[in-house]
Every structure is written in structure tokens, then in C-alpha cells.
Scaffold this active site. Sequence first.
Site, PDB file in Angstrom:
ATOM      1  N   SER A 175       0.852  -1.186   0.000  1.00  0.00           N
ATOM      2  CA  SER A 175       0.000   0.000   0.000  1.00  0.00           C
ATOM      3  C   SER A 175       0.890   1.239   0.000  1.00  0.00           C
ATOM      4  O   SER A 175       1.694   1.408  -0.909  1.00  0.00           O
ATOM      5  CB  SER A 175      -0.944  -0.030   1.210  1.00  0.00           C
ATOM      6  OG  SER A 175      -1.860   1.046   1.160  1.00  0.00           O
ATOM      7  N   THR A 176       0.770   2.102   1.005  1.00  0.00           N
ATOM      8  CA  THR A 176       1.527   3.349   1.034  1.00  0.00           C
ATOM      9  C   THR A 176       3.027   3.074   0.943  1.00  0.00           C
ATOM     10  O   THR A 176       3.582   2.320   1.731  1.00  0.00           O
ATOM     11  CB  THR A 176       1.237   4.119   2.333  1.00  0.00           C
ATOM     12  OG1 THR A 176      -0.170   4.234   2.497  1.00  0.00           O
ATOM     13  CG2 THR A 176       1.857   5.497   2.293  1.00  0.00           C
ATOM     14  N   HIS A 201      -2.545  -1.037  -3.296  1.00  0.00           N
ATOM     15  CA  HIS A 201      -3.612  -0.042  -3.160  1.00  0.00           C
ATOM     16  C   HIS A 201      -3.228   1.159  -4.016  1.00  0.00           C
ATOM     17  O   HIS A 201      -2.267   1.867  -3.696  1.00  0.00           O
ATOM     18  CB  HIS A 201      -3.779   0.379  -1.702  1.00  0.00           C
ATOM     19  CG  HIS A 201      -4.149  -0.756  -0.795  1.00  0.00           C
ATOM     20  ND1 HIS A 201      -3.848  -0.744   0.551  1.00  0.00           N
ATOM     21  CD2 HIS A 201      -4.774  -1.928  -1.035  1.00  0.00           C
ATOM     22  CE1 HIS A 201      -4.289  -1.872   1.101  1.00  0.00           C
ATOM     23  NE2 HIS A 201      -4.841  -2.612   0.148  1.00  0.00           N
ATOM     24  N   MET A 294      -0.060   1.171   5.011  1.00  0.00           N
ATOM     25  CA  MET A 294      -0.792   1.591   6.192  1.00  0.00           C
ATOM     26  C   MET A 294      -1.956   0.631   6.455  1.00  0.00           C
ATOM     27  O   MET A 294      -2.585   0.138   5.526  1.00  0.00           O
ATOM     28  CB  MET A 294      -1.328   3.018   5.971  1.00  0.00           C
ATOM     29  CG  MET A 294      -1.960   3.668   7.181  1.00  0.00           C
ATOM     30  SD  MET A 294      -2.529   5.347   6.772  1.00  0.00           S
ATOM     31  CE  MET A 294      -0.994   6.093   6.248  1.00  0.00           C
ATOM     32  N   ASP A 297      -4.590  -4.573   6.067  1.00  0.00           N
ATOM     33  CA  ASP A 297      -5.104  -5.402   4.975  1.00  0.00           C
ATOM     34  C   ASP A 297      -4.103  -6.510   4.656  1.00  0.00           C
ATOM     35  O   ASP A 297      -2.905  -6.258   4.499  1.00  0.00           O
ATOM     36  CB  ASP A 297      -5.344  -4.532   3.734  1.00  0.00           C
ATOM     37  CG  ASP A 297      -5.968  -5.312   2.583  1.00  0.00           C
ATOM     38  OD1 ASP A 297      -6.657  -6.317   2.857  1.00  0.00           O
ATOM     39  OD2 ASP A 297      -5.773  -4.898   1.420  1.00  0.00           O
TER      40      ASP A 297
END
Length: 357
Positions: A175-176, A201, A294, A297
Site C-alpha cells: 500500500s503506502t 492499493h 498503512m 489489509d
Amino acid sequence: MYTVLIIDDSASMRRVLKDMINSIDEFEVIDVANDAYEAREKIKEYEPDLVTIDINMPKMDGVTFLRNLNRLHPMPAVVISGESVRGSDIFDDGAVGFIPKPEMGESMESFNDRIKDTLLSLTFLLKKYTLKKPKPQKKGYIQTQNVDYKVHPDEVIPLRAATFSGQKVIAIGSSTGGVESLLRVFSKLPSNLPPIVITQHIPYGFSNSFAQRLNDYSNVNVCEAKDGMILERGHGYLAPGNMHLTIEKIGNELRTKLLDTKKVSQHKPSVDVLFRSVNNTVGGSAMAVMMTGMGDDGTIAMKELFDNGAYTIAQNEASCVVFGMPMKAIQAGAVKDIVHLDEIADYIISFSNGKIR
């Protein structure tokens, strides 16, 4: 004509940006906002094609707003800020462009040229976004507080026994910070690895371009996943920005299957959904990699993979932009090895060659 909402707490800068952007034939400023809360309402009202965001703003800083926008209603966003130090990592927060505000001694003409060049360079992305633009929702979809719900993967893809054990598959979740991190990993990967499936993401409408970047950086043939693609050695499949990526056994082949369902673990695509499908299909023959991001998930399904005998690794804290997702997986007892970002490619290669398990 692409519509733009300007978000900046400086009235003079709003006027300057409005004049400059309106001078570009392909763009029109539809409105301006002086903080994130006003911007939220105007995005709901106008549904612009692009927003420009300052970093230093009252009530809510631009980075927090950008992350909320990226998570809850992804759309193209360009950061225009005096904090040029963030130019190297603002893309990990969801921006598609960064323009430093003019420094001391820089002419307005030079600043105008930078605005024009950046916006025109993004028209190919904006075209993709407007073609598949999400419909406005009746209630505020850009929230200023955390979402207070979490859909479990069971509601989308039930857990079951593996149907094709023995076939190696590498699954990656991030993600991030994942965009640049994945590029670093894929630049070191050779061809002829087992198939790689990736959930990152990423803002709606930009996953295909990112897949092309991964492809250009790597000997692995990477593409945005489409429904029903056969998983092949030496190929990577990136989840579309608005669909869950899963895999399934069809006959003697593994194929991709895209799910247009609710968000799981607050995301769509969701790492939990991908990892659950990998567990259901190849079980302990899989390798799962949890990278920077972050939230949590992927934790649920990664623990299931670990319990099923799959080889699982997580990126270490020192090399993460955000240590959330790897930390949660480690805390859940879902990780066999914790490795630095620059070592992940070596671990994938060793797993593929049967040297680690």
C-alpha cells in the site's frame, strides 16, 4: 476540457493558479477551496476531473487529505506546494504530479510553464479517469475521520481447501510506499519465475500505467490483470485499481478472476482477498510477501497461508515507508522471515529455485 478544483489556503495563490490553469486550453478551474473541509463539499458538488492540493493548510494538512482522498474516493491529484522536500515521496501518498511553488527569484512565467507542462503531461491519465469516472454518492465519501467499518474476507471469498497444491505462485501485497518499493523489487527479478500476483492499493484508473512501469523496469512481463487470464511463468499480474484480484483453478490451469464486490479490510482491491484466493488455490505451495503499507489489509489471509505451510515474508521496519501492514502480519504470527526491501527479490528467487521454504 478537464475540470479542476484548486485547494490552497492562500487567496493570492488561488488567484494565480486559477489564471494559469485557465490559460491552458484543455483545462478549466471549476472552483477553489481554502481548506480540506471546504474541498470535500466542493468535490461532492462538482466531481472535478483533477484537484490541486497544497500541503500546508489549516484544519487538515494536504497530505492527510490526499491520503483520505486516495483511500475513500481515488481521483487524480496534483500537489502544488512550497515543501519541495516532499517531491520524492508525495506519489506514495496518492498524487499523480508534484509542482513546487516558485522559489525566491523565480519568475511567474517559469512557474506558469511548469504548471502547463505538468498538467499537459497528465492528460493521458485524465482521459482514462474520465472515461471510467465513478458516479457521485449522495453522502460524503471523502471523510475527515477513519471509516468505522471493516468487511471480513469471508463475505467475499470463503476459505476452503486448496484445489491445486504443488503449483508455485508468488503473491505480493502493498500500500503506502508500495509504488516505488515494488519498482525496486521488480527491477531485480529475472524472467521464468513462477507467476506473480500483486495487489497494490492504487488510485482508480492508474493501475494500468503502473503495471506498464513495472513491466518496463523488469524482466518479468507485467500487466494489469484482466478476467480469465492464464497464469504463466515469467509473468506478473497487477490488480486493477477498482477490482479485487483473485486466482482460481480452471481445468489444469490457474486463471485470474476479478471480483467487483464490496471493499474488504477497507480496500478494493484487497490484499486479504488476493491472499485468501491464493490459499484456496495453491495453499502451502505459495509464497506471500507483505510490503510497506498503512493499516492491516492482508493480515487475516496471510496468517491462513502461514498456517497452511506457505512461505511468508514481511518487509522490515527500517525499509518501509509505513510499517503498518507488515507489522500487523508479524504481530499476528503470520510471517516466517522479516527482510529488508533490497533483499525481497533475492528471497523470491530463492523460493522459486526451491532453496527456501
